[in-house]
Design an enzyme around this catalytic site. Sequence first.
Site, PDB file in Angstrom:
ATOM      1  N   GLU A   1      34.034  36.253  35.369  1.00 33.91           N
ATOM      2  CA  GLU A   1      34.819  35.446  34.426  1.00 33.91           C
ATOM      3  C   GLU A   1      34.767  36.024  33.010  1.00 33.91           C
ATOM      4  OE1 GLU A   1      36.894  33.092  34.850  1.00 33.91           O
ATOM      5  OE2 GLU A   1      36.985  31.907  33.024  1.00 33.91           O
TER       6      GLU A   1
ATOM      7  N   THR B   1      53.931  32.979  32.430  1.00 37.71           N
ATOM      8  CA  THR B   1      52.476  33.129  32.409  1.00 37.71           C
ATOM      9  C   THR B   1      51.843  32.546  33.668  1.00 37.71           C
ATOM     10  OG1 THR B   1      50.529  32.927  31.018  1.00 37.71           O
ATOM     11  CG2 THR B   1      51.939  30.978  31.172  1.00 37.71           C
TER      12      THR B   1
END
Length: 581
Positions: free
Chosen positions: A423, A554
């Site tokens: 992450e 997006t």
Amino acid sequence: MARWRRSSAITVSKFLCAAIIIAFYLLYTAFHRPAPSPRKLPLPKRPSIQLESWKNGTGRADEDRREEVRRAMQHTFWGYRKRAWGHDDLKPVSGGFQDTRNGWGAFIVDSSTTLALMGLWDELDLALDFIVNDVDFSSPKGLVDPFETTIRYLGALVSLVDLADARIIPPSIFGLSRRSALIHKATVLGTSLLPAYDSPTGLPWPRVNFTTKQGEADPPEVYELDPSKPRRKNPAIGPARAGSSILENCVLSRLTGNQQFCKSASLAWAPLIWSKFFVKDAPGLVDSPVDIVTGEPVGRDKQWDAGHDSYYEYLLKASLLLSGTPEAKTYTERWTQAASALRHNLSSRASASEHELESHLYAGKLHGPWFVNEMSHLACFAPGNVLLGARALKRPDLVPLGLALLDGCRHVYAASPLGIGPESWSWIPSGGQRAGAFEPKSQRAKDELAQHGFWTAKAYYKLRPEYVESLFYAWRITGQSRYREWAWEAFQAWERWCRTELGYAGVQDVMAKEGEVRLDDEAESFWAAETLKYAFLIFEDVKVASLDDWIFSTEGHLFWRGAGRKGKNSKDKTREKEREV
Ligand SMILES: *[C@@H]1O[C@H](CO)[C@@H](O)[C@H](O)[C@H]1NC(C)=O
Ligand SMILES: *[C@@H]1O[C@H](CO)[C@@H](O)[C@H](O)[C@H]1NC(C)=O
Ligand SMILES: *[C@@H]1O[C@H](CO)[C@@H](O)[C@H](O)[C@H]1NC(C)=O
């Protein structure tokens, strides 16, 4: 006389006939308006985005790998269908479900455009039936987040219409009645979201109450989830949340003829675009967050990473979608400035580690004048966006930046024993000219740094798409087969580590050893909307969903660019798709 009368009678009856035919024609066209095809718009010349010379058929589909990805999507869809149908998301380990996106079936709507591109017609038919008959976008569970709702739901709805108008979805699945139902649903949702933009500056409210039709501040649970979030007098919003609705709303305006949607979304990011607060030595980069009442920045973070990302992404994409308008010129200029700041002020080369001779380039952040040596998976969208801009705006000098940042994202994937990127991660900036904010404190961090040249800050992976998204741009723009290979490696890693009986799940620690891998009981809809879509398109023929014709939102939804460039890549394989039906 008689002769005259007869001939005049003939004239009159001819006239009547003509009038009747015209009247019928008008009536017919009024009721049988053909779907306005976006293809009929004029064709201005514009630079080719995809590689133009695919040698020796290298741009053809890799059918075996493409089918593997398609099967992964089927596995995802049917697991959700079995256990969580109608809810927002399946919990892929336990088989439970979650409703964190207002309970409108986020998975179904968000994944629908992927089903369309993969030609999964049975699945798409079920999804469309649900959207048309079972979702009521005027009544949500809870307060509505305009950002998430716009990118996941509204974007998918209008994209479906564009995909059908381009005949990527065949009329047998998406006829005129479904078309008008979808436009109606999108209009209801778009209209219900308009109160979000009713603030003194036009910057959006963090939430909307659909009952009172009013914007609201962040609810208490936002502060519970992120205790470090400062409580301020007025609501404040980051650039991504303010600037990621223009594509979706302008497409909705194109489909409905109602300009209000596009106008509100344009005003929503205007305080950022025409900001008085740019610093001279890094113009274009927005200080965040911004107070929605005064329009002034109340924080000092500048970056292309989480919370800011899709504002920069949309500067470029809005300049392409709205090309020819005066605003588009300013969007192009802002993006160009921000890309330059990404290169000169945010990108940072890591010091080589003991074991790694090569050093990699990452995108960090600025906090005021200080450099923050941390990058998150989300920022791996940037390489693809930079490559898109390099081609669309004829800035070949930006290609090396895009490819180098992509190489950095690839490195964090390749360094993980699972082959999956974390992450977020940190590194020691080389050159010593910029001190980094973070240092490796734990033994684990020190070991990772020595081994790989970076250390994980947040070691989990939640099925995010940004790496494979950038690989998609790199493949379509350079044609270098290594990007296909890297995508295949990532896909195989997801198959091996993330697959469950009912779907795919995130992993808790990408640095775990074999036998110690633990899954998170969560899969957000972007796994199906984006991750699998981009993986599929990498192995699909390069003519399908060409970057010369389509702009990807997006959330991975496709919008027609409004005009087809005449060139090798401009034709979609639409006809082939139709034949397959
Ligand atoms: C394309 O194929 C030809 C003939 O098979 C070969 O000579 C050439 O090197 C190939 N080009 C590329 C770029 O692979
Ligand atoms: C929206 O506002 C109404 C009226 O104030 C309130 O009753 C309702 O609980 C609010 N909805 C949510 C989800 O907070
Ligand atoms: C950004 O980089 C440029 C060029 O190296 C430099 O002149 C400028 O001071 C930098 N700005 C910031 C905010 O670091």
